[in-house]
Structure formats: C-alpha cells, structure tokens
Design a protein around this motif. Sequence first.
Motif, PDB file in Angstrom:
ATOM      1  N   SER A   1       0.075   4.403  -0.300  1.00 27.44           N
ATOM      2  CA  SER A   1      -0.325   5.384   0.485  1.00 27.44           C
ATOM      3  C   SER A   1       0.071   5.588   1.869  1.00 27.44           C
ATOM      4  CB  SER A   1      -2.110   5.317   0.326  1.00 27.44           C
ATOM      5  OG  SER A   1      -2.447   4.403   1.363  1.00 27.44           O
ATOM      6  N   THR A   2       0.754   4.605   2.423  1.00 30.37           N
ATOM      7  CA  THR A   2       1.284   4.785   3.846  1.00 30.37           C
ATOM      8  C   THR A   2       2.710   5.081   3.802  1.00 30.37           C
ATOM      9  OG1 THR A   2       2.283   2.399   3.587  1.00 30.37           O
ATOM     10  CG2 THR A   2       0.048   2.489   4.316  1.00 30.37           C
ATOM     11  N   ASN A   3       3.244   5.461   2.490  1.00 31.60           N
ATOM     12  CA  ASN A   3       4.720   5.998   2.407  1.00 31.60           C
ATOM     13  C   ASN A   3       4.542   7.515   1.869  1.00 31.60           C
ATOM     14  OD1 ASN A   3       7.433   6.531   1.519  1.00 31.60           O
ATOM     15  ND2 ASN A   3       8.010   4.326   2.478  1.00 31.60           N
TER      16      ASN A   3
ATOM     17  N   ASP B   1       0.929  -1.326   0.085  1.00 35.24           N
ATOM     18  CA  ASP B   1       0.042   0.008  -0.181  1.00 35.24           C
ATOM     19  C   ASP B   1       1.013   1.292  -0.034  1.00 35.24           C
ATOM     20  OD1 ASP B   1      -1.936   2.184   0.208  1.00 35.24           O
ATOM     21  OD2 ASP B   1      -2.773   1.173   2.242  1.00 35.24           O
TER      22      ASP B   1
END
Length: 512
Positions: free
Chosen positions: A257-259, A255
């Motif tokens: 979007s977590t980074n 995912d």
Amino acid sequence: MQSNKKICIGIDLGTTYSCVGVIQHGNVEIIANEEGSRTTPSMVAFHADHDPLIGNSAKNEAALNPENTVFDSKRLIGRCFDDPNVQEDMKSWPFTVVSDAGRPRIKATHQGGVRYFPPEAISSMVLARMKETAEAYLGTTVTNAVITVPAYFSNAQRVATKDAAVSAGLNVLQMINEPTAAAIAYGYEKVEGKKNVLIYDLGGGTFDVSVLTIVNGNFDVRSTSGNTHLGGEDFDSRLVGYLREEFRRQFPAKDLSTNKRALSRLRTAAEKAKRELSFASQASVIIDSLFESIDWKVDITRARFEALCSDLFSKTLEPVQKALRDAKLDKSQIDEVVLVGGSTRIPKVQKLLQDFFNGKRLNKSVNPDEAVAYGAAIQAAILGGDNSLPLLQDLRLTDVTPFSLGIEVKTDDMAIVVDRNTTIPVQKNQTFVTQFDNQTVVAFNVYEGEHAKTTENNLLGHFMIQGVPPAPAGYEMFDVTFDIDKNGILNVAAVNKSTKKQNNITIVLNWK
C-alpha cells in the motif's frame, strides 16, 4: 476537413471504456480507434512537459505514472466531494482528489505545474477523442451527437455530462439512457409483434435495468432502476484487496500500500485475471518485480473470485425486482432478458440472473461492449433526419422519469407530484397551502428523489411567490403544475388562488 452537420454520431461514454458509432451506407458502423480497437479506455494521463495522453496510450503507462493517470471520472461527475461513494473510491485510486467548494477536483501535474481538473474536464477529453476517432474514419468534421448516460444518473450528473460534451466541441442532439440505447440495438430489425424486454446493463462502473415494451418499432420504456455505483471496477477492487492481502501473507514485512506504482500494476493484473475467469476456472497473476524486486505469481480460482464478489453480484437483483414492480409485470411476463455491458460476461452474474428468471435463457444477441453506442448511432441518425433506411422512419422512442419529482413542504418533507417511471411528456397538478400563520412569501423548492426527506434528495431549483395575503396556516392555496415535455424540460408553475399572483421555473432535466 469540411464541416458536414448532417452526419450525427452516437457515443457511449463509459466508466472504463467508451465507444462511438455512426450509420453509414445503410449500416451501423462501430468505429475503431487509431490502434484498431473498437472501444477506447476512458483514461487520461497527464505529463509535466507535453499534452495529455488519452485512451490506450494512457492505459499503457498507468503503472509508470499512476499519480497522474486518471480513470473512473464518470464516478465523480456531478457528485459532491463528501458523497460516501466518492470517499470510498478515493481509497483505491492512485491519483489525488481534493475538494473545491464542495466539488471534487482531480490533482495532476500538467505542463510544468500542478493543476486541479473537474471530472467533466476528464470526460470532455475522452469525448473529444471519440469525436476525433469518428472524424478520422468519416473524413469530415463532426459536431452533432447523441450521448448516452446511465438511466439512474441524477439531473446534476446529466448536466455535467452535457457540459463535458459541449466543451469537447459537440452539439448534443439528445442524451438517452444507456439501457434504452441497448434496447434499440437489440430491437432494431429483430423484433416482430409485441415483446416485453428487460435490459440488464452491468458495465464498468454503473448498473442499469430497464423494462420496455417493443411493438412494431415503438420502444416504450415502462420502468427503470439501477445503481450508479456498481460495476466491474468494484469487482476489480475486491480482487485487488484479496491479492494485496495474499502478498502480505507471503511477505509479512512488505507493505504494497506504500507503493502506488505497484498497486497500479496489481490493479491491471487483477482486471486481466477477472476477464480470464469468465472463460477459465483458474487464472494466474504474474508480475515481474512487483515490489522491491520481488517477482510474484499467484493463482486465483473462479470460485474464490465469486466468493469475494458474491454480495455485489446479488445486489444487482434488487433493481431488477424494483423495475419489474414499477412496470407492473411479473418476471414470467418478460419475453427477453438482454445482457449488456462487459461485466455480464461473468458466469456467476449470468447464473444468478437466470435462476431469478426460473431458468430462462438469457439473450446475448447484442455485443455487450458495443450495444449502447450502436443504439445511440441509430437514434442519432433519426434525429439527424436520415431517411435512407425505412426502419429509421418507423422507430419511435418513449422514455420515463427515472426519479420522482416534488415540492418541499413544511421543513424537509417531500411532496411527490410526478412519480418515478412516469411516461413523458406529462403534466401533473397538485394543490399546496401555506405552512405558517401570516405567511406573505411562499418558497417552492423543487426536488428529485425517492426519500421522504428533501435533505436526502437532489435540489433542482426554487422560486417564490410574494405578496400573499396574511392568513392562518393552510388558508391560502396554490395550484402547482409540473409540465415535462418530450425533451425532458420541466416547467414548474405556481399560482396563488386568491391573488392570481404566479411564478415559475424551467429546469432542463436531461433525462432523454
């Protein structure tokens, strides 16, 4: 450096890139920055232990320091935190925006602590860098400047931009609309006779349309329209969304979007691919060690990019139609359609516009990245009293009000006194009456906007008249005058016909 107040520069403060120009030795010079680039990224990167980086150096480290590298401040300036556009943009920004008394503030770690910067502080840093760029080139201190703003900027956005310029050490001679500046760049030394010109200005974050009639050095703006939240950044966001989903499809357990660092690198790659697709039918996105040591490569076609952004491209035609209607011109009466702004390089954008104008050849005679600063530099020279060029002495600029202006009546109803696209200077009069029985105090709330309800418009200011004789509703009458001078200063005055009591308010509209 020695001060030289006679030198006046023109600055295009852009959402994604800014540019500065000056008339020197009889020519308009677009001034390159210390890296040799004629445009400078409107970005600021903050650090815990040293001064902020501005421009190219900030952009170069955006992927390494995403939480503290600020861009798109122009999309925040003069807006409220709960503005739907602000809330939507916040979803894609790696930096944090918080509310302070309803206004957006940008959170960043700076010189040992957490700071909260208003958007105009970011714009001020970018403007200061443009000032420094001009001073390094000219070898003297520069204070006087013409600053450009989107034609459809509200009064609050214009005031905030002017505040940013003042904080940067600039004396703002005038603020002019970006498409108007571009029209000057197009028409200067080029237009003979009379021409109706439509300026289509699609930049990184804003979109403007202006219709002008140019006759022998007179630039008369007839109408303006636009969208202060539409541009290349939105196209980038669509592409980032697609690439993120493509990565998830290839690696379901990962995912992105977590980074924030990975997303920042993805956005940089998306912007690069978008630019390539303006001259190639396909582009490759290649990012080493994008996420958890994954080296990623994906191809995207121009057709796919156009499909992702088709509704955004089509939205640009609505302001074009509105500007033509307000100018009372048919599209067949437009002599030139002039392209301005980097996003006009997108082939699909050009195709849609050309089709709308029945196959008319689009005018690409001005540099889309530099035209606004070029026109601002010309206007700056005029205001600075530059008499070295005969053409400067003959150039005249007449602008219009981008929004309707009026008074609140009853509760939440907008009574328009000055219609949008009215040529200024102008004076308009209207009679108003009391709204309630035995009303002894009457409030005059001044708004700008096109909605029938004032809650959907922008409040500019208010004043009251007291000591009104008690009488039935509608009996006591008031003459209200809206007076806008050539500098965009609005004076609203009201007088009670029966008592002759009066009051007024002065509002700096900053439209020009």
